[in-house]
Design a protein around this motif. Structure first.
Motif, PDB file in Angstrom:
ATOM      1  N   SER A  11      -6.830   9.763 -29.942  1.00 62.40           N
ATOM      2  CA  SER A  11      -8.144  10.316 -29.618  1.00 62.40           C
ATOM      3  C   SER A  11      -8.960  10.493 -30.870  1.00 62.40           C
ATOM      4  O   SER A  11      -8.451  10.601 -31.971  1.00 62.40           O
ATOM      5  N   VAL A  12     -10.260  10.537 -30.706  1.00 62.34           N
ATOM      6  CA  VAL A  12     -11.157  10.690 -31.854  1.00 62.34           C
ATOM      7  C   VAL A  12     -10.926  12.021 -32.532  1.00 62.34           C
ATOM      8  O   VAL A  12     -11.011  12.156 -33.754  1.00 62.34           O
ATOM      9  N   ASP A  13     -10.566  13.037 -31.758  1.00 66.22           N
ATOM     10  CA  ASP A  13     -10.376  14.358 -32.338  1.00 66.22           C
ATOM     11  C   ASP A  13      -9.140  14.427 -33.217  1.00 66.22           C
ATOM     12  O   ASP A  13      -8.989  15.320 -34.030  1.00 66.22           O
ATOM     13  N   ALA A  14      -8.240  13.470 -33.038  1.00 62.47           N
ATOM     14  CA  ALA A  14      -6.998  13.531 -33.797  1.00 62.47           C
ATOM     15  C   ALA A  14      -7.172  13.121 -35.236  1.00 62.47           C
ATOM     16  O   ALA A  14      -6.380  13.489 -36.086  1.00 62.47           O
ATOM     17  N   VAL A 148      -0.920  10.785 -37.473  1.00 63.50           N
ATOM     18  CA  VAL A 148      -2.182  10.086 -37.262  1.00 63.50           C
ATOM     19  C   VAL A 148      -3.240  10.591 -38.235  1.00 63.50           C
ATOM     20  O   VAL A 148      -4.034   9.818 -38.783  1.00 63.50           O
ATOM     21  N   GLU A 149      -3.260  11.886 -38.503  1.00 60.99           N
ATOM     22  CA  GLU A 149      -4.224  12.442 -39.450  1.00 60.99           C
ATOM     23  C   GLU A 149      -3.875  12.020 -40.875  1.00 60.99           C
ATOM     24  O   GLU A 149      -4.772  11.750 -41.689  1.00 60.99           O
ATOM     25  N   PRO A 167     -11.673   5.818 -39.275  1.00 62.96           N
ATOM     26  CA  PRO A 167     -10.381   6.490 -39.345  1.00 62.96           C
ATOM     27  C   PRO A 167      -9.679   6.523 -38.003  1.00 62.96           C
ATOM     28  O   PRO A 167     -10.296   6.698 -36.965  1.00 62.96           O
ATOM     29  N   GLY A 168      -8.390   6.335 -38.060  1.00 63.03           N
ATOM     30  CA  GLY A 168      -7.574   6.479 -36.868  1.00 63.03           C
ATOM     31  C   GLY A 168      -7.555   5.272 -35.973  1.00 63.03           C
ATOM     32  O   GLY A 168      -6.933   5.301 -34.916  1.00 63.03           O
ATOM     33  N   ALA A 169      -8.198   4.177 -36.376  1.00 59.40           N
ATOM     34  CA  ALA A 169      -8.272   3.050 -35.479  1.00 59.40           C
ATOM     35  C   ALA A 169      -6.945   2.384 -35.240  1.00 59.40           C
ATOM     36  O   ALA A 169      -6.694   1.828 -34.194  1.00 59.40           O
ATOM     37  N   ASP A 170      -6.084   2.418 -36.270  1.00 57.87           N
ATOM     38  CA  ASP A 170      -4.828   1.681 -36.155  1.00 57.87           C
ATOM     39  C   ASP A 170      -3.601   2.578 -36.121  1.00 57.87           C
ATOM     40  O   ASP A 170      -2.492   2.093 -36.015  1.00 57.87           O
ATOM     41  N   ALA A 171      -3.784   3.853 -36.300  1.00 62.29           N
ATOM     42  CA  ALA A 171      -2.610   4.715 -36.333  1.00 62.29           C
ATOM     43  C   ALA A 171      -2.167   5.061 -34.924  1.00 62.29           C
ATOM     44  O   ALA A 171      -2.953   5.159 -33.995  1.00 62.29           O
ATOM     45  N   GLY A 172      -0.887   5.308 -34.787  1.00 60.68           N
ATOM     46  CA  GLY A 172      -0.359   5.648 -33.479  1.00 60.68           C
ATOM     47  C   GLY A 172      -0.542   7.104 -33.162  1.00 60.68           C
ATOM     48  O   GLY A 172      -1.060   7.895 -33.927  1.00 60.68           O
ATOM     49  N   ALA A 173      -0.127   7.496 -31.993  1.00 55.04           N
ATOM     50  CA  ALA A 173      -0.204   8.888 -31.588  1.00 55.04           C
ATOM     51  C   ALA A 173       0.983   9.636 -32.149  1.00 55.04           C
ATOM     52  O   ALA A 173       1.674   9.177 -33.030  1.00 55.04           O
ATOM     53  N   ALA A 181       2.740   1.988 -39.447  1.00 57.42           N
ATOM     54  CA  ALA A 181       1.325   2.287 -39.603  1.00 57.42           C
ATOM     55  C   ALA A 181       0.700   1.545 -40.763  1.00 57.42           C
ATOM     56  O   ALA A 181      -0.407   1.845 -41.156  1.00 57.42           O
ATOM     57  N   GLY A 182       1.405   0.594 -41.362  1.00 59.21           N
ATOM     58  CA  GLY A 182       0.883  -0.103 -42.525  1.00 59.21           C
ATOM     59  C   GLY A 182      -0.197  -1.098 -42.172  1.00 59.21           C
ATOM     60  O   GLY A 182      -0.306  -1.585 -41.048  1.00 59.21           O
TER      61      GLY A 182
END
Length: 518
Positions: A11-14, A148-149, A167-173, A181-182
Motif C-alpha cells: 500500500s502507498v501508506d506503507a 517495505v519501508e 518508493p515502494g514500487a518493487d518491495a514486497g509486503a 527485494a534487489g
C-alpha cells in the motif's frame, strides 16, 4: 524462516514519501532494542543470578528489576522515536525529557546498510544504518523498520529524493526478504563451488579458533587454561604414541594429527564461508553498488560508486592454485564498532582474474584496467629488499657462533633464500600511471594490485631514508580517504630518485588543478 509476501503490491501508506508525516518504527522494534541491551548486560545479570547467592538474598529480585528497567527503556524509545522523509533530507526526532532532532541530508549519506538476522526475517523487518564520511557513529540507526519501508527508504536515498523514485514500487509486503527485494544489474554471484573455494583459500577457521582460545584464556584463570592445554596435548601425544612404535613412526603420527587439525580448520573455514556469503550478489543500481550476502544473518549494503576511494586485488598462494582472486575497496564511511563487518568492503570475495578485471571496468566505466604497461622498480631494488634479511642472517649467525661455535654458521643458509625471494619480489613489483588511474603491484607468494583514481588521492609524501639515498632511490606514498589500518598501502617503493620527484611534481600539479572528490 522467511515469510513469503502475500501481496506483491504494498500500500502507498506503507512506504515513506517525501514531505510526508512523521512515522514510527515497527511496533515490535522495542523487542529488538531490548535484545540488543540484554546482550550488553548479559554477563552482569548472569553473575547476579548464578553467583550472587540464594534467592532469598535478593539478587534474583535485583536481576528482575534490571530486566524490567531495560524493557521500560526499550518501550520508551519506541514511543519517542520518529522519522520523517523530506525532499532532500531525513529528519529524526527522539527523546522525551531531552529532545533531539537530527536533519540528515541525503547527499551526506554515503553508506546504507540493511541488516537482518533470523528473528528480523521472521518478523519481516530490518535494521537500517545510515553512515556518513568520517563519522564514528551512524548518522541514523533505525532498529527496526518494516522491510517495505526499509527498501523504500534505501531507494529514496539512492535517488537523492528525485520525484521519479516511486518508493515502494518493487518491495514486497510484510515478510519480504532482502534477497527478494534487489534491483539493478547483477554483476557477480557466488555459487556453491565458489563458496567452497573461498573457504579453502581463507583462514577464517584459524581466526575463529584463535579468537576463542584468546577469549577463554582471558575469561578463565591461567592455571585452568594451562591444565587444559597440558591435558589435551598429552592426550594427543599419548594417542599418537599408542598407535605406532618407534621414534620415526611417532613423529609421522604427530605430523598426521597436525595435518588432520589443519584439515578440520579448513573445513571450518568452508562452513563459515557458506554461512557468511550464502546468496552473495553484487549489483549495480544506477550510481550505487550494492552487496547482498548471508545465510543466517542477511546483510544488504549500498554505497555510491564515487565514494569508493581505492581498490585492492589480492591473490594468496591457495588463490593462485585455484585460479582465483579477491577484490576489496576502501569507502568513505563511519568507523563504528561494527562498521568493519557491515560496511561495503568486499566486492568480490573470490572470482576468476578475468571476472575481477571485468568487475573493475563495470564499476569504473572508461577505466583502462588492467594497465597496458607496468613500469619496473629501480634496477637495484632487489638488493635493497634483500639487505634486511642479509643483515638479520649475519647477526643471527654471529650470535649462534658465539654461543654454539662454528655450527652457528648454518644460519647463513638463509642468505641465498633471502636474495632469491628479493629478486622475485622486485621482479613482480611495479607501478602504472595513466590519465585516470595510478596502480601499484607487489608480492610474490601472496600478490596484490592496489590502485586509485588520481582525483581521489588526498596527500602525497616523498620519502628517502639513509639506505635509499645510498642506493639512489626513493618511495612515494599516496593517501586516500577511507583506508583502514590493515589496508595494503598505496605506495611506489624503491624507484629512482629523479623518477620519484617527477611523479611527485606531476601528481601534485594534477591534484592542485582539480577538486578532491568524496
Amino acid at each position: 524462516m522467511d515469510t513469503q509476501p502475500t501481496d506483491p503490491t504494498p500500500s502507498v501508506d506503507a512506504a515513506p514519501a517525501p514531505g510526508g508525516h512523521e512515522r514510527r518504527l515497527h511496533p515490535w522494534s522495542w523487542l529488538f532494542v531490548l535484545l540488543q541491551q540484554l546482550r550488553q548486560f548479559l554477563v552482569p545479570l548472569a553473575v547476579l543470578v548464578f553467583v550472587g547467592g540464594r534467592a532469598e538474598d535478593g539478587y534474583l529480585l535485583w536481576s528482575l528489576v534490571g530486566v524490567a528497567a531495560l524493557v521500560a527503556a526499550a518501550v520508551w524509545q519506541y514511543f519517542t522515536y520518529r522519522y520523517r522523509v523530506d525532499e532532500d533530507r531525513l529528519v529524526v526526532r527522539d527523546g522525551l525529557l531531552e529532545r533531539n532532532v537530527r536533519q540528515v541530508p541525503f547527499a551526506r549519506i554515503h553508506n546504507v546498510t540493511l541488516h537482518q538476522t533470523l528473528l528480523h526475517r521472521a518478523f519481516g523487518v530490518a535494521e537500517v544504518r545510515l553512515e556518513s564520511a568520517g563519522g564514528t557513529k551512524p548518522e541514523a540507526e533505525m532498529r527496526v523498520l518494516p522491510m517495505v519501508e526499509a527498501m523504500a527508504l534505501e531507494r529514496l536515498i539512492r535517488s537523492r529524493g528525485a520525484a521519479s523514485a516511486a518508493p515502494g514500487a518493487d518491495a514486497g509486503a510484510h515478510g519480504v526478504d532482502i534477497a527478494d527485494a534487489g534491483e539493478g544489474r547483477v554483476v557477480l554471484t557466488l555459487p556453491f563451488g565458489e563458496l567452497v573455494r573461498l573457504g579453502l583459500a581463507s583462514n577464517r577457521g584459524m581466526v575463529v579458533v584463535a579468537g576463542a582460545f584468546a577469549l577463554a584464556w582471558q575469561a578463565l584463570p591461567d592455571r585452568i587454561m594451562t591444565g587444559l592445554v597440558r591435558e589435551y596435548a598429552g592426550q594427543a601425544v599419548g594417542y599418537a604414541g599408542n598407535l605406532v612404535h618407534g621414534a620415526a613412526a611417532r613423529v609421522m603420527a604427530l605430523a598426521a594429527l597436525v595435518v588432520l587439525a589443519l584439515a578440520l580448520l579448513r573445513l571450518l573455514s568452508v562452513l563459515l564461508a557458506l554461512t557468511q556469503y550464502h546468496g552473495f550478489r553484487l549489483l549495480l543500481e544506477g550510481r550505487r553498488v550494492t552487496v547482498e550476502r548471508g545465510l543466517l544473518t542477511r546483510l544488504r549494503t549500498s554505497v555510491s560508486r564515487r565514494r569508493i576511494q581505492a581498490w585492492t586485488l589480492h591473490e594468496g598462494l591457495v588463490h593462485r592454485l585455484l585460479g582465483r582472486r579477491s577484490v576489496q575497496v576502501d569507502t568513505v564511511g563511519g568507523s563504528g564498532e561494527d562498521s568493519e563487518q557491515r560496511s561495503l568492503r568486499e566486492l568480490a570475495p573470490i572470482a576468476t582474474p578475468a571476472a575481477c578485471d571485468a568487475l573493475v571496468r563495470d564499476v569504473l566505466p572508461g577505466a583502462a584496467w588492467p594497465p597496458v604497461g607496468w613500469r619496473r622498480l629501480h634496477p637495484r631494488a632487489w638488493q635493497r629488499l634483500a639487505l634486511p634479511g642479509a643483515l638479520l642472517a649475519a647477526i643471527v649467525a654471529a650470535a649462534a657462533c658465539w654461543h654454539f661455535g662454528p655450527v652457528g654458521l648454518v644460519a647463513l643458509a638463509w642468505l641465498p633464500w633471502s636474495m632469491f625471494a628479493a629478486r622475485r619480489h622486485a621482479g613482480h613489483a611495479g607501478y602504472a600511471l595513466d590519465e585516470r588511474l595510478l596502480a601499484v603491484r607487489g608480492g610474490w607468494w601472496s600478490r596484490y594490485w592496489r590502485f586509485a583514481e588520481i582525483d581521489k588521492i588526498q596527500a602525497l609524501r616523498l620519502e628517502q631514508g639513509p639506505l635509499d639515498r645510498a642506493f639512489g632511490m626513493a618511495t612515494l606514498w599516496l593517501d586516500t580517504a577511507g583506508a583502514k589500518p590493515t589496508s595494503t598501502p598505496l605506495r611506489l617503493r624503491f624507484i629512482a630518485v629523479a623518477e620519484a620527484r617527477a611523479l611527485h611534481r606531476r601528481l601534485a600539479a594534477d591534484l592542485a588543478g582539480m577538486p578532491l572528490r568524496w
